[in-house]
Design a protein around this motif. Structure first.
Motif, PDB file in Angstrom:
ATOM      1  N   GLY A   8       2.396  -0.984  -5.579  1.00  0.00           N
ATOM      2  CA  GLY A   8       2.569  -0.915  -4.085  1.00  0.00           C
ATOM      3  C   GLY A   8       3.204  -1.964  -3.537  1.00  0.00           C
ATOM      4  O   GLY A   8       3.166  -2.955  -3.708  1.00  0.00           O
ATOM      5  N   ASP A  48      -1.533   1.961  -1.553  1.00  0.00           N
ATOM      6  CA  ASP A  48      -0.113   2.519  -2.310  1.00  0.00           C
ATOM      7  C   ASP A  48      -0.278   2.421  -3.954  1.00  0.00           C
ATOM      8  O   ASP A  48       0.129   3.210  -4.475  1.00  0.00           O
ATOM      9  CB  ASP A  48       0.988   1.934  -1.607  1.00  0.00           C
ATOM     10  CG  ASP A  48       1.830   2.991  -0.869  1.00  0.00           C
ATOM     11  OD1 ASP A  48       1.325   3.994  -0.508  1.00  0.00           O
ATOM     12  OD2 ASP A  48       2.913   2.788  -0.269  1.00  0.00           O
ATOM     13  N   ASP A  58       1.545   8.712  -1.511  1.00  0.00           N
ATOM     14  CA  ASP A  58       1.588   7.382  -0.937  1.00  0.00           C
ATOM     15  C   ASP A  58       0.768   7.451   0.245  1.00  0.00           C
ATOM     16  O   ASP A  58       0.281   8.556   0.677  1.00  0.00           O
ATOM     17  CB  ASP A  58       2.938   6.851  -0.789  1.00  0.00           C
ATOM     18  CG  ASP A  58       3.839   7.881   0.370  1.00  0.00           C
ATOM     19  OD1 ASP A  58       3.242   8.423   1.201  1.00  0.00           O
ATOM     20  OD2 ASP A  58       5.168   7.697   0.065  1.00  0.00           O
TER      21      ASP A  58
END
Ligand SMILES: [Zn+2]
Length: 162
Positions: A8, A48, A58
């Motif tokens: 992420g 994420d 996401d």
């Protein structure tokens, strides 16, 4: 199904005036982060990474910024919602490692509090939520103090294996 990993990344602009919320911890600062929620860049990167590990898209897909539910939200509540969505998918967070990129303030004094709050939301021991911090050494948007960024890697495992 075995262990799955995800990555992420997030960034937010710094603006004058606080508060600055990072890893679910509110800290005194002349600068705050700008965004739809509390703009907790570290927690967003972790979200994420977890969604990526779980194959659930996401943060923008899961929590659209057109949804007023999440306006000025405490991002740790989003993280708790992610933990619930993982559970629904038969998965659980196992380990998170994250790096926050921010020129100031220094975060050492807040690191344990961040680990505890993030781990609590995920039902993990704080030793499985690692938080690191680095500066931009005066270079790039982080170094110029224009914004903050964060990177995270997460591992999830099937519930049955826990
Ligand atoms: Zn964000």
């Amino acid at each position: 199904m075995s262990t799955q990993t995800g990555i992420g990344y997030d960034s937010h602009r710094l603006t004058p005036g606080g508060p600055l919320v990072l890893g679910g911890v509110r800290m005194e600062s002349e600068w705050g982060l700008e965004g739809h929620s509390d703009a907790d860049v570290l927690t967003h990167a972790i979200i994420d990474a977890l969604l990526g590990a779980a194959g659930l898209g996401d943060i923008g897909q899961q929590f659209p910024d057109t949804d007023e539910t999440w306006r000025d939200a405490d991002s740790v509540e989003l993280l708790e919602a992610v933990a619930a969505r993982l559970h629904d998918a038969g998965l659980a967070a196992r380990h998170v490692d994250a790096t926050l990129m921010l020129e100031a303030p220094k975060l050492g004094a807040h690191r344990d509090a961040m680990r505890e709050r993030l781990a609590g939301a995920l039902g993990l021991d704080p030793r499985h939520v690692n938080v690191k911090a680095t500066t931009g050494e005066g270079v790039g948007f982080v170094g110029r103090g224009e914004g903050a960024a964060a990177l995270a890697v997460a591992t999830v495992e099937p519930l049955v294996a826990l």
